[in-house]
Design an enzyme around this catalytic site. Sequence first.
Site, PDB file in Angstrom:
ATOM      1  N   SER A 160       0.812  -1.223   0.000  1.00 19.12           N
ATOM      2  CA  SER A 160       0.000   0.000   0.000  1.00 19.12           C
ATOM      3  C   SER A 160       0.846   1.275   0.000  1.00 19.12           C
ATOM      4  CB  SER A 160      -0.943   0.014   1.198  1.00 19.12           C
ATOM      5  OG  SER A 160      -0.228   0.139   2.410  1.00 19.12           O
ATOM      6  N   LYS A 256       0.499   4.549   6.874  1.00 16.35           N
ATOM      7  CA  LYS A 256       0.030   5.258   5.687  1.00 16.35           C
ATOM      8  C   LYS A 256       0.599   6.677   5.732  1.00 16.35           C
ATOM      9  CE  LYS A 256      -2.890   1.815   4.832  1.00 16.35           C
ATOM     10  NZ  LYS A 256      -2.658   0.839   3.748  1.00 16.35           N
TER      11      LYS A 256
END
Length: 549
Positions: A160, A256
């Site tokens: 990701s 993230k």
Amino acid sequence: MNYFLTYSIYVVILSLLMGISTWKLFKKMGYNPLFAFVPFYNYFIILKETEHSKWWVVLSYVPIVGPIMMTAFHLFLMRHFGKKSFVQTLLTILLPFIYLAAVNYSKDPEVEKEDDLYLTEEELASKKKDTFTGSITFAVVFATIIHVFFTQPFGIPTGSMERTLLVGDFLFVNKWSYGFRMPMRPVALPFLQGTIMDTGQKGNPKDDPKSYVDAIKLPYSRILQLKKPQRHDIVVFNYPQDSVHTAIDRKDPYVKRCVAVAGDLLEMRAGRLFINGKPEVILGDQQLQHKYIATTGSQLDIPALYKTYGFLPVQEIQTQNGFMYDFQGLTDQTAREIKALPQIIDLKEHIWEKDSAAVSYKANAARDAYTKNIDTTQSIFPINKKWNQDWYGPLRIPKKGDVVTLNQDTLPEYQWIISEYEHHHLENKNGKIFIDGKEATQYTIQQDYYMMIGDNRDASLDARFFGFVPEENIVGSPMFTWLSVQGLFKDSGSSYQADTKIRWDRMFKATNTGELHKTSYWWVAALILGLFFGWDFIVKLFKKKKEEQ
């Protein structure tokens, strides 16, 4: 009730239990039995009488570390009174205050005097073994202190954050970046996150044995918060909608990029991110990357492509006329190069249609094309909007002090904030909204929230799916990559498993600077190793000279 008041109550309770179960033993050692009830001083006396380092007493009530040290102190005390057998040791560990009380209230407990001159070889060997065990215990405690209070290792198992953080990167996370979040479950096994072991996919994850005692808990508190997460920061946080663990600090850790902070307006337009109406700023260590669908007349050499580009998660489907490939995370340059391959018939960037309310592409082996599948665990947030990964928002990120309107249209946006993150009783019945039993048309936000999205946005389970990340879920930010191994994890987005090899060029490089060329920390590693082995050599040399004298 605030953190330190709750903590003080736990200390008082533990001190009472200690005093009730050991006062007679303290009297036998020549001390006022009331000292058994005094926090810290009771364990100081035990360390003094058993000839252990007295400064260890400062660790008595430290969350997570405290229970380990208390167990060691109880063992010291029991051995001081001759309770050394395996069964007695086990009882001291598993039933501490009960077994201490049994010895305390027995007919006539006596201190066992030891003199090395009169010890048998077996007893001397046992004493050396105890010293070794004590050294190992302290080493574990020291590592636990570092892990809990300073920095924590963290692995990257998925793609990701690819091109910025690679699958197989291992990071050290600075827990003080945004102020230190105090531990909320003080009784827990060291080095484990949420569970002791995974019992398998067939069982309910909620039934997996927990690594912490959920009944003993402390409220959220953060100290020395000199700054908050900023736009572009890479942030480690606990997954907000983890339904397995109720303890915030025991929820699964995610990493993230913080793309929007409290008060910002976020929007995705055709796969491009806009913050407060302006296109996002791309940092040096980021690369814009998108999802592409390729059709070919023959099969591509995926291993060769992987070796050329390093990162190429891909799904492959055979069709009647050739093959279809789902490429995730292609830069514009990489897409142009792949499009030039002789096997490629067509290569197009994939953008979800506006208002399609789709969540993901999933390959179905029984079909010759991709199909839209709604996965309730990955539904777009909030669930009542016709948004998708590429057309998302505009969405305002809640800020502490915001007064938001509550109705049936806005409730999906704020329901998790009210009920889960800010811990109110929320009801929605007969078209009316009730908070803590009172009808409500407005709500005041009690903490800041953030939007965390992966750099590889077409292969990222992020805030577009699970929603806002509360400030209380923030762990810290990565400092540097201490190890990077290609092929260690198989990315779920890829049908190709890379060969295992160490990426030496990524090791001991800073991770959260935003710069293309990262600062190297090899010298830190070399310094630490030098100090460790140098100190060990000096200690051994000193002991040798002392023995010779």
